[in-house]
Design a protein around this motif. Structure first.
Motif, PDB file in Angstrom:
ATOM      1  N   GLN A 188      13.611  26.090  18.619  1.00  0.00           N
ATOM      2  CA  GLN A 188      12.535  25.146  18.889  1.00  0.00           C
ATOM      3  C   GLN A 188      13.011  24.099  19.874  1.00  0.00           C
ATOM      4  N   ALA A 189      12.387  24.092  21.040  1.00  0.00           N
ATOM      5  CA  ALA A 189      12.690  23.103  22.070  1.00  0.00           C
ATOM      6  C   ALA A 189      11.822  21.866  21.851  1.00  0.00           C
ATOM      7  N   PRO A 190      12.244  20.721  22.360  1.00  0.00           N
ATOM      8  CA  PRO A 190      11.453  19.499  22.172  1.00  0.00           C
ATOM      9  C   PRO A 190      10.029  19.665  22.682  1.00  0.00           C
ATOM     10  N   GLY A 191       9.066  19.309  21.846  1.00  0.00           N
ATOM     11  CA  GLY A 191       7.668  19.377  22.233  1.00  0.00           C
ATOM     12  C   GLY A 191       7.059  20.761  22.233  1.00  0.00           C
ATOM     13  N   LYS A 192       7.837  21.759  21.780  1.00  0.00           N
ATOM     14  CA  LYS A 192       7.335  23.135  21.769  1.00  0.00           C
ATOM     15  C   LYS A 192       7.351  23.704  20.359  1.00  0.00           C
ATOM     16  N   GLU A 193       6.611  24.795  20.180  1.00  0.00           N
ATOM     17  CA  GLU A 193       6.612  25.464  18.895  1.00  0.00           C
ATOM     18  C   GLU A 193       7.883  26.292  18.727  1.00  0.00           C
ATOM     19  N   ARG A 194       8.215  26.545  17.474  1.00  0.00           N
ATOM     20  CA  ARG A 194       9.376  27.386  17.206  1.00  0.00           C
ATOM     21  C   ARG A 194       9.069  28.818  17.648  1.00  0.00           C
ATOM     22  N   GLU A 195      10.060  29.453  18.300  1.00  0.00           N
ATOM     23  CA  GLU A 195       9.840  30.789  18.813  1.00  0.00           C
ATOM     24  C   GLU A 195      10.950  31.741  18.367  1.00  0.00           C
ATOM     25  N   GLN A 250      25.518  35.666  19.790  1.00  0.00           N
ATOM     26  CA  GLN A 250      26.339  35.449  20.974  1.00  0.00           C
ATOM     27  C   GLN A 250      25.410  35.179  22.144  1.00  0.00           C
ATOM     28  N   MET A 251      25.579  34.025  22.758  1.00  0.00           N
ATOM     29  CA  MET A 251      24.696  33.613  23.855  1.00  0.00           C
ATOM     30  C   MET A 251      25.511  33.479  25.132  1.00  0.00           C
ATOM     31  N   ASN A 252      25.199  34.296  26.121  1.00  0.00           N
ATOM     32  CA  ASN A 252      25.878  34.273  27.407  1.00  0.00           C
ATOM     33  C   ASN A 252      24.900  33.883  28.506  1.00  0.00           C
ATOM     34  N   SER A 253      25.447  33.522  29.654  1.00  0.00           N
ATOM     35  CA  SER A 253      24.620  33.155  30.815  1.00  0.00           C
ATOM     36  C   SER A 253      23.546  32.152  30.427  1.00  0.00           C
ATOM     37  N   LEU A 254      23.956  31.132  29.723  1.00  0.00           N
ATOM     38  CA  LEU A 254      22.991  30.149  29.213  1.00  0.00           C
ATOM     39  C   LEU A 254      22.323  29.377  30.332  1.00  0.00           C
ATOM     40  N   ARG A 255      21.065  29.038  30.082  1.00  0.00           N
ATOM     41  CA  ARG A 255      20.233  28.329  31.047  1.00  0.00           C
ATOM     42  C   ARG A 255      19.737  27.022  30.430  1.00  0.00           C
ATOM     43  N   PRO A 256      19.378  26.048  31.237  1.00  0.00           N
ATOM     44  CA  PRO A 256      18.837  24.811  30.672  1.00  0.00           C
ATOM     45  C   PRO A 256      17.638  25.046  29.752  1.00  0.00           C
ATOM     46  N   GLU A 257      16.840  26.060  30.057  1.00  0.00           N
ATOM     47  CA  GLU A 257      15.665  26.335  29.225  1.00  0.00           C
ATOM     48  C   GLU A 257      16.024  26.938  27.868  1.00  0.00           C
ATOM     49  N   ASP A 258      17.296  27.259  27.642  1.00  0.00           N
ATOM     50  CA  ASP A 258      17.743  27.699  26.325  1.00  0.00           C
ATOM     51  C   ASP A 258      18.022  26.523  25.393  1.00  0.00           C
ATOM     52  N   THR A 259      17.959  25.318  25.919  1.00  0.00           N
ATOM     53  CA  THR A 259      18.188  24.126  25.102  1.00  0.00           C
ATOM     54  C   THR A 259      17.149  24.042  23.987  1.00  0.00           C
ATOM     55  N   ALA A 260      17.633  23.950  22.748  1.00  0.00           N
ATOM     56  CA  ALA A 260      16.741  23.940  21.585  1.00  0.00           C
ATOM     57  C   ALA A 260      17.579  23.776  20.323  1.00  0.00           C
ATOM     58  N   VAL A 261      16.884  23.548  19.228  1.00  0.00           N
ATOM     59  CA  VAL A 261      17.505  23.676  17.915  1.00  0.00           C
ATOM     60  C   VAL A 261      17.326  25.137  17.497  1.00  0.00           C
ATOM     61  N   TYR A 262      18.440  25.765  17.126  1.00  0.00           N
ATOM     62  CA  TYR A 262      18.427  27.173  16.744  1.00  0.00           C
ATOM     63  C   TYR A 262      18.496  27.289  15.224  1.00  0.00           C
ATOM     64  N   TYR A 263      17.580  28.115  14.690  1.00  0.00           N
ATOM     65  CA  TYR A 263      17.461  28.300  13.255  1.00  0.00           C
ATOM     66  C   TYR A 263      17.735  29.753  12.885  1.00  0.00           C
ATOM     67  N   CYS A 264      18.392  29.918  11.754  1.00  0.00           N
ATOM     68  CA  CYS A 264      18.612  31.218  11.152  1.00  0.00           C
ATOM     69  C   CYS A 264      17.544  31.409  10.064  1.00  0.00           C
ATOM     70  N   ALA A 265      17.058  32.639   9.916  1.00  0.00           N
ATOM     71  CA  ALA A 265      16.034  32.917   8.921  1.00  0.00           C
ATOM     72  C   ALA A 265      16.269  34.284   8.295  1.00  0.00           C
ATOM     73  N   ALA A 266      15.735  34.450   7.070  1.00  0.00           N
ATOM     74  CA  ALA A 266      15.901  35.711   6.347  1.00  0.00           C
ATOM     75  C   ALA A 266      14.597  36.116   5.684  1.00  0.00           C
ATOM     76  N   ARG A 267      14.387  37.438   5.628  1.00  0.00           N
ATOM     77  CA  ARG A 267      13.229  37.960   4.906  1.00  0.00           C
ATOM     78  C   ARG A 267      13.560  39.332   4.354  1.00  0.00           C
ATOM     79  N   GLY A 268      12.773  39.762   3.401  1.00  0.00           N
ATOM     80  CA  GLY A 268      13.027  41.052   2.783  1.00  0.00           C
ATOM     81  C   GLY A 268      12.373  42.214   3.503  1.00  0.00           C
ATOM     82  N   GLY A 269      11.451  41.941   4.429  1.00  0.00           N
ATOM     83  CA  GLY A 269      10.747  42.991   5.143  1.00  0.00           C
ATOM     84  C   GLY A 269      11.347  43.265   6.505  1.00  0.00           C
ATOM     85  N   PRO A 270      10.602  43.947   7.379  1.00  0.00           N
ATOM     86  CA  PRO A 270      11.118  44.285   8.712  1.00  0.00           C
ATOM     87  C   PRO A 270      11.172  43.072   9.634  1.00  0.00           C
TER      88      PRO A 270
END
Length: 122
Positions: free
Chosen positions: A39-46, A81-101
């Motif tokens: 989730q980047a500032p001012g944007k929805e989580r993606e 693993q994040m390579n070739s990072l760009r300014p637009e990759d700036t965000a808070v990164y979240y880990c998530a889990a679910r039991g389905g696909p």
């Protein structure tokens, strides 16, 4: 019940690399589909990337070829693993889990970490 704790975020220059980790509690980690969102500032989580318990993966077009998701079931940990990072990759990164696909919809995930900040800047 699964608890997720992310780490590995920080400040990196454009073109640089970072590896995020997400450590899970509980003995059923291997049965969960895991994913990374951001989730980047001012944007929805993606959606960024997801990995099945079997190891199959799926990526958002914006990170395909640059990011790699993996998991170590023995350590109950998922990585990004994040390579070739760009300014637009700036965000808070979240880990998530679910039991389905793998799903790109955040409301289909049952468990979330607290997030780790990634800043790509000179």
């Amino acid at each position: 019940q699964v608890q997720l704790v992310e780490s590995g975020g920080g400040l990196v220059q454009p073109g640089g690399s970072l590896r995020l980790s997400c450590a899970a509690s509980g003995r059923t980690f291997s049965s969960y589909t895991m994913a990374w969102f951001r989730q980047a500032p001012g944007k929805e989580r993606e959606f960024v990337a997801g990995i099945y318990r079997s190891g199959g993966t799926y990526y958002a077009d914006s990170v395909k070829g640059r990011f790699t998701i993996s998991r170590d079931n023995a350590k109950s940990t998922v990585y990004l693993q994040m390579n070739s990072l760009r300014p637009e990759d700036t965000a808070v990164y979240y880990c998530a889990a679910r039991g389905g696909p793998i799903s790109a919809r955040e409301n289909e995930y049952d468990y979330w970490g607290q997030g780790t900040q990634v800043t790509v800047s000179l």
